[in-house]
Design an enzyme around this catalytic site. Structure first.
Site, PDB file in Angstrom:
ATOM      1  CB  SER A 106      -0.916   0.004   1.222  1.00 41.96           C
ATOM      2  OG  SER A 106      -1.816  -1.080   1.197  1.00 41.96           O
ATOM      3  NE  ARG A 132      -2.216   5.208  -0.375  1.00 46.21           N
ATOM      4  CZ  ARG A 132      -2.868   4.040  -0.504  1.00 46.21           C
ATOM      5  NH1 ARG A 132      -2.171   2.921  -0.726  1.00 46.21           N
ATOM      6  NH2 ARG A 132      -4.177   4.002  -0.422  1.00 46.21           N
ATOM      7  CB  SER A 175     -12.936   1.481  -4.009  1.00 46.23           C
ATOM      8  OG  SER A 175     -11.520   1.367  -3.931  1.00 46.23           O
ATOM      9  CD  GLN A 225      -7.605   0.163  -4.187  1.00 44.85           C
ATOM     10  OE1 GLN A 225      -8.200  -0.219  -5.203  1.00 44.85           O
ATOM     11  NE2 GLN A 225      -6.827  -0.638  -3.486  1.00 44.85           N
ATOM     12  CG  ASP A 261      -6.982  -6.502   2.390  1.00 48.04           C
ATOM     13  OD1 ASP A 261      -7.922  -6.897   1.672  1.00 48.04           O
ATOM     14  OD2 ASP A 261      -6.157  -5.643   2.011  1.00 48.04           O
ATOM     15  NE  ARG A 290      -4.398  -9.596   1.616  1.00 50.64           N
ATOM     16  CZ  ARG A 290      -3.236  -9.056   1.919  1.00 50.64           C
ATOM     17  NH1 ARG A 290      -2.371  -9.714   2.664  1.00 50.64           N
ATOM     18  NH2 ARG A 290      -2.902  -7.847   1.501  1.00 50.64           N
TER      19      ARG A 290
END
Length: 426
Positions: free
Chosen positions: A21, A25, A162, A164, A304, A377
């Site tokens: 994550s 960025r 989201s 995002q 998650d 996951r």
């Protein structure tokens, strides 16, 4: 690839891997900056590789180094040539870069893999189309093509789909020639990751003006701080901490930032509520088994974590309720369905609800054969569950962990679990 994990607890110390994550960025801001940036990121994954691949496709020069990358930014004085950007299964790569490509006035075709083309994009696409871009989707070919020039204006996104989408516009709108406003309607999902985006932008000198409804974003080029370090990944520390909660002498993860803005830092608080003993000294987090207890968990900001926490709850006395997790149906797999199927196949008692799971704890699990369903996951959740099984756990499609943690099986073996890998299996 098939992995077989023998019964037994795990214990020991693990060094945290870099947060994907944070890496997405930092690499994006470095590619948009005014000068080169050294990005310390000693390990990669399929998702990080996807962002690197796409940034290179847009013209950034990124050289791998021993401990990360040197990023020479995109030359903003040259037009970006039409390009094909392979974002694999990385939702962050697609959702961050789609508006950035529009802001650069480029033409690009994004290639998608797995279930990525099925995941929600419409709210973001509508805003880009309303503000100067043309976007076409080919669902059969799993491609999305954007062209045109994004223009300054008024942008509005829902907060409950989201975060995002919002992050993508926060990266893109400072690239435009005039002022824009970004309004977020309703409650914001995964808001901690918006704070991570805003902190990363601030590290590069871009600070949107916050309003009651969202932000005012003025033209501002990222200024390179010359050197940045990707922090440890709480999402991928979670499987080890959950394993520690299931027995043995405990598991310690080093390199963690307790002041992190990653939402999955909540794993420590959640495991403590479930009865585990959680301690920390400096950047070291240790979890040991304690007095187990069922709990009610709202997963709205920590989706998650649901698969690995469900694996722990499967052997907690009482009934655990996981709520607020409907978005998990739109991940690499339908994670509510696949988590339930895996844990039930191993001897658990898990029932799906519309937006969560009801888990009745058992003293132990039996073991058995399960599929990873192409989802990192889910493969990790099965590995965690092996810590409570009396028989072997066989995981087909175990290579799914390479999306975020290529060394996962090697690290599990280093923690004392007997792990056999069959590269010729399903």
């Amino acid at each position: 690839m098939t992995v077989t994990i023998q019964p037994g607890t795990a214990q020991g110390t693990v060094a945290a891997i870099p947060s994907k994550s944070a890496a997405h960025r930092l690499l994006l801001c470095a590619a948009l900056a005014d000068h080169p940036t050294q990005v310390v990121c000693p390990q990669s994954s399929q998702d990080i590789d996807a962002t690197l691949r796409c940034l290179r496709g847009l013209g950034a020069s990124i050289q791998a180094q021993e401990d990360g990358y040197e990023v020479v930014p995109i030359d903003r004085h040259k037009a970006v040539a039409p390009c094909i950007l392979d974002c694999g299964e990385s939702g962050s790569t697609l959702r961050f870069l789609l508006p950035v490509v529009g802001a650069l006035g480029a033409e690009a075709t994004f290639q998608m893999a797995g279930r990525l083309s099925e995941r929600p994009m419409e709210p973001l696409i509508r805003q880009l189309q309303a503000n100067g871009c043309t976007i076409t989707q080919n669902h059969q070919a799993q491609t999305l093509t954007i062209s045109g020039q994004l223009v300054p204006g008024t942008y509005c996104l829902p907060g409950n789909v989201s975060s995002q989408f919002i992050s993508g516009l926060l990266f893109a709108l400072p690239l435009l020639s005039g002022e824009s406003s970004l309004t977020v309607e309703g409650e914001r999902e995964s808001e901690s990751y918006l704070h991570l985006t805003l902190r990363t932008l601030a590290d590069f000198g871009v600070i949107p003006e916050e309003t009651d409804e969202g932000w005012i974003i003025r033209p501002r080029r990222c200024r390179s701080p010359k050197f940045v370090r990707v922090e440890g990944d709480w999402s991928n520390a979670a499987p080890w901490l959950c394993l520690g909660a299931l027995g043995g002498e405990g598991i310690t993860v080093t390199g963690m930032d307790l002041d992190s803005l990653q939402g999955d830092k909540a794993i420590c608080d959640v495991l403590a509520r479930m009865g585990a003993r959680v301690g920390h000294i400096a950047d070291r987090i240790t979890v040991c088994r304690g007095r187990s207890a069922a709990a009610e968990l709202n997963a709205r900001d920590i989706p998650d974590l649901v698969p690995v926490l469900a694996a722990v709850a499967a052997v907690m006395p009482g009934t655990t309720h996981i709520l607020g997790a409907a978005r998990l149906r739109l991940k690499e797999s339908d994670r509510l369905t696949t988590t339930a199927r895996v844990l039930n196949a191993l001897g658990g008692q898990v029932e799906e609800t519309e937006e969560g799971l009801v888990i009745v704890g058992r003293p132990v699990l039996a073991g058995g054969q399960v599929d990873a369903f192409g989802d990192h996951r889910i493969a990790m959740a099965a590995a965690v569950a092996s810590g409570a099984c009396t028989g072997p756990v066989v995981i087909t499609g175990a290579q799914a962990v390479e999306k975020s943690y290529p060394a996962f099986w090697r690290v599990l073996r280093a923690l004392g679990k007997r792990v056999e890998e069959d590269y010729f299996g399903p």
